[in-house]
Design a protein around this motif. Sequence first.
Motif, PDB file in Angstrom:
ATOM      1  N   UNK A   1       0.825  -1.205   0.000  1.00 12.10           N
ATOM      2  CA  UNK A   1       0.000   0.000   0.000  1.00 12.10           C
ATOM      3  C   UNK A   1       0.864   1.262   0.000  1.00 12.10           C
ATOM      4  N   UNK A   2       1.976   1.234   0.717  1.00 11.87           N
ATOM      5  CA  UNK A   2       2.862   2.389   0.731  1.00 11.87           C
ATOM      6  C   UNK A   2       3.432   2.642  -0.660  1.00 11.87           C
ATOM      7  N   UNK A   3       3.880   1.583  -1.332  1.00 13.44           N
ATOM      8  CA  UNK A   3       4.412   1.754  -2.686  1.00 13.44           C
ATOM      9  C   UNK A   3       3.339   2.258  -3.637  1.00 13.44           C
ATOM     10  N   UNK A   4       2.138   1.695  -3.536  1.00 13.63           N
ATOM     11  CA  UNK A   4       1.047   2.119  -4.422  1.00 13.63           C
ATOM     12  C   UNK A   4       0.696   3.585  -4.204  1.00 13.63           C
ATOM     13  N   UNK A   5       0.755   4.039  -2.962  1.00  9.07           N
ATOM     14  CA  UNK A   5       0.422   5.448  -2.689  1.00  9.07           C
ATOM     15  C   UNK A   5       1.448   6.400  -3.282  1.00  9.07           C
ATOM     16  N   UNK A   6       2.630   5.863  -3.642  1.00  5.14           N
ATOM     17  CA  UNK A   6       3.675   6.677  -4.276  1.00  5.14           C
ATOM     18  C   UNK A   6       3.760   6.438  -5.779  1.00  5.14           C
ATOM     19  N   UNK A   7       2.744   5.801  -6.349  1.00  2.00           N
ATOM     20  CA  UNK A   7       2.676   5.717  -7.797  1.00  2.00           C
ATOM     21  C   UNK A   7       3.201   4.441  -8.412  1.00  2.00           C
ATOM     22  N   UNK A   8       3.211   3.337  -7.673  1.00  2.00           N
ATOM     23  CA  UNK A   8       3.598   2.042  -8.224  1.00  2.00           C
ATOM     24  C   UNK A   8       2.408   1.095  -8.183  1.00  2.00           C
ATOM     25  N   UNK A   9       2.390   0.140  -9.101  1.00  2.00           N
ATOM     26  CA  UNK A   9       1.414  -0.946  -9.053  1.00  2.00           C
ATOM     27  C   UNK A   9       2.147  -2.175  -8.530  1.00  2.00           C
ATOM     28  N   UNK A  10       1.663  -2.721  -7.417  1.00  2.00           N
ATOM     29  CA  UNK A  10       2.277  -3.895  -6.802  1.00  2.00           C
ATOM     30  C   UNK A  10       1.388  -5.098  -7.052  1.00  2.00           C
ATOM     31  N   UNK A  11       1.972  -6.184  -7.542  1.00  2.00           N
ATOM     32  CA  UNK A  11       1.239  -7.413  -7.821  1.00  2.00           C
ATOM     33  C   UNK A  11       1.770  -8.521  -6.922  1.00  2.00           C
ATOM     34  N   UNK A  12       1.000  -8.894  -5.901  1.00  2.00           N
ATOM     35  CA  UNK A  12       1.383  -9.970  -4.992  1.00  2.00           C
ATOM     36  C   UNK A  12       0.836 -11.295  -5.495  1.00  2.00           C
ATOM     37  N   UNK A  13       1.677 -12.316  -5.523  1.00  2.00           N
ATOM     38  CA  UNK A  13       1.332 -13.596  -6.147  1.00  2.00           C
ATOM     39  C   UNK A  13       1.194 -14.688  -5.089  1.00  2.00           C
ATOM     40  N   UNK A  14       0.099 -15.430  -5.145  1.00  2.00           N
ATOM     41  CA  UNK A  14      -0.043 -16.668  -4.381  1.00  2.00           C
ATOM     42  C   UNK A  14       0.498 -17.813  -5.228  1.00  2.00           C
ATOM     43  N   UNK A  15       1.443 -18.568  -4.689  1.00  2.00           N
ATOM     44  CA  UNK A  15       2.013 -19.694  -5.421  1.00  2.00           C
ATOM     45  C   UNK A  15       1.271 -20.969  -5.022  1.00  2.00           C
ATOM     46  N   UNK A  16       0.530 -21.581  -5.943  1.00  2.00           N
ATOM     47  CA  UNK A  16      -0.278 -22.749  -5.588  1.00  2.00           C
ATOM     48  C   UNK A  16       0.561 -23.898  -5.061  1.00  2.00           C
ATOM     49  N   UNK A  17       0.041 -24.539  -4.006  1.00  2.00           N
ATOM     50  CA  UNK A  17       0.671 -25.682  -3.333  1.00  2.00           C
ATOM     51  C   UNK A  17       1.962 -25.287  -2.614  1.00  2.00           C
ATOM     52  N   UNK A  18       2.251 -23.991  -2.564  1.00  2.00           N
ATOM     53  CA  UNK A  18       3.379 -23.462  -1.814  1.00  2.00           C
ATOM     54  C   UNK A  18       2.843 -22.526  -0.735  1.00  2.00           C
ATOM     55  N   UNK A  19       2.084 -21.510  -1.134  1.00  2.00           N
ATOM     56  CA  UNK A  19       1.427 -20.642  -0.161  1.00  2.00           C
ATOM     57  C   UNK A  19       0.576 -21.490   0.787  1.00  2.00           C
ATOM     58  N   UNK A  20       0.464 -21.060   2.036  1.00  2.00           N
ATOM     59  CA  UNK A  20      -0.227 -21.854   3.055  1.00  2.00           C
ATOM     60  C   UNK A  20      -1.612 -22.293   2.585  1.00  2.00           C
ATOM     61  N   UNK A  21      -2.339 -21.389   1.963  1.00  2.00           N
ATOM     62  CA  UNK A  21      -3.654 -21.722   1.416  1.00  2.00           C
ATOM     63  C   UNK A  21      -3.977 -20.714   0.322  1.00  2.00           C
ATOM     64  N   UNK A  22      -4.411 -21.214  -0.817  1.00  2.00           N
ATOM     65  CA  UNK A  22      -4.836 -20.360  -1.923  1.00  2.00           C
ATOM     66  C   UNK A  22      -6.305 -20.652  -2.176  1.00  2.00           C
ATOM     67  N   UNK A  23      -7.172 -19.660  -1.946  1.00  2.00           N
ATOM     68  CA  UNK A  23      -8.610 -19.829  -2.138  1.00  2.00           C
ATOM     69  C   UNK A  23      -8.968 -19.346  -3.540  1.00  2.00           C
ATOM     70  N   UNK A  24      -9.563 -20.240  -4.340  1.00  2.00           N
ATOM     71  CA  UNK A  24      -9.910 -19.917  -5.718  1.00  2.00           C
ATOM     72  C   UNK A  24     -11.335 -19.397  -5.805  1.00  2.00           C
ATOM     73  N   UNK A  25     -11.638 -18.781  -6.937  1.00  2.00           N
ATOM     74  CA  UNK A  25     -12.974 -18.207  -7.129  1.00  2.00           C
ATOM     75  C   UNK A  25     -14.065 -19.261  -7.078  1.00  2.00           C
ATOM     76  N   UNK A  26     -13.757 -20.499  -7.492  1.00  2.00           N
ATOM     77  CA  UNK A  26     -14.775 -21.546  -7.497  1.00  2.00           C
ATOM     78  C   UNK A  26     -14.965 -22.200  -6.137  1.00  2.00           C
TER      79      UNK A  26
END
Length: 481
Positions: free
Chosen positions: A245-270
């Motif tokens: 949020x701090x970076x975005x407020x200074x004019x950057x777009x930050x894209x955080x990625x969930x890595x499937x089967x690595x991240x503790x839990x990834x909840x999908x749209x379905x």
Amino acid sequence: MTSTLTGLPVSAAEALTVFGAAVLVLTRWLPGRFRDAAALAGGVLFAGSAVVLVVVGLRWQMVPVVAAGVVAGPFALAPLFSRRTGRASWRARWWVALPGSVVCAALIAAGPASAWALPVPEFPEPSGRFPVGTQVMEWSTSSVGADRDDGGRVLVTQLWYPAEPSASDAPRMPYLGRTEAESHTVSRALADYAGMPGFLLDGLPRARSHAVPGAPVSRTGGRFPVVLFSPGLGGARTQNTAWAEELASHGYVVAGVDHPYDSAAVVLEDGRTLRTRVRATGDEAKDAALAEGWTRARAADLRSVLTRLTRLDRGDGDGTLAGHLDTGRVAAAGHSMGGAAALQAARQDRRFDAVIDLDGFPHGPAGGQLGPPVLALTQEIGPGTDPDYLPRLTRVLEAGTATNYRLTVPGTAHLTFTDAPLYLPPIPGVVGSLDRTEGHRLTAAASLSFLDATLRRAPVDLPAALASHGELTVYGAVGTG
């Protein structure tokens, strides 16, 4: 969501419950002329506020407080009702009441103390000129033309971006997920991954960030540089929300990625939830090989996300950010293993113009030419630090063709560079010895100085800016390594 009182880790209802329970316990020890009024006031206050907590959701930290009030209440109120009905009043002997009062007082104190140790996180207000919007996207890597051999992975990516102002009462994004239910799923998974009882982190789903879901992208500022973020092993895309949020407020777009089967839990749209499959074996050689494989998969995920964002900018898919993503100015960033993935992605893909490694051990081959500049933030080095960490990181930074920077920050630990200090107990070995928000402040400040200098070519005295936060070592054209 629990709104805390200024300077206190409890809500107004929780504070009143603590006060009411304390009055009930103290009633036994007050002078006789004060007991009836104190018992009545304490009983009404405790009962009313406790009911409110049950209705809005009782935090586990308040359970011992409620238990103490329930135990103390009958003893405090019984003499009052006895006198009103004409019956003989009864008071416990002091040598019986004293131990009970001490136990109840300890239970009451345990409530605020545990709420202070494990609070609902309050995110620092972003300091930039842009409000922050957020959006969660999901796609399969098989549909974006990535060079992969895994048959496709479902990637959930959250974007934080400069936005137009929203109404003051606009809903804010829940921490850890799109909904509070998703946040609960992820928080329980994070606790399980860390070997903690799930209820210890039940304050996280109550938290709200500053970002407004779906807010219109800012119409000023043109096209914004992009920062891709990979979390730590078993982490979640949101683990550095305050930083994003701090970076975005200074004019950057930050894209955080969930890595499937690595991240503790990834909840999908379905509705499916993909649980982590990463586990250490205890065998050093096997674990090193596994770490290399996980790092390769994460690096490929980052490359896939960049491909997708490039198409998104051209109008392929959701048009909210179309024309606003400057994918010609991109940084790869990550914490822990995510930092290793960022280094590897930049080594493999020339589309990355800079790298931020937040205390990440460089898994995989240390050789090979690394083109873009790197900022590596490392925890305070001590006897418990992996002895291979700095030598290996140094080899990577020395092999780069650009000027690279390693900033070692006093008072930090591995989790200092995440949101963890906002909600974990202030144990130096876990989150460092800085205060709850200082780690975020210095991580964001160092990152912004580096990104402004490398992606925006701003006239920043980068060595001086970085050195103000800790011990700086410069590798390359302007340093000695």
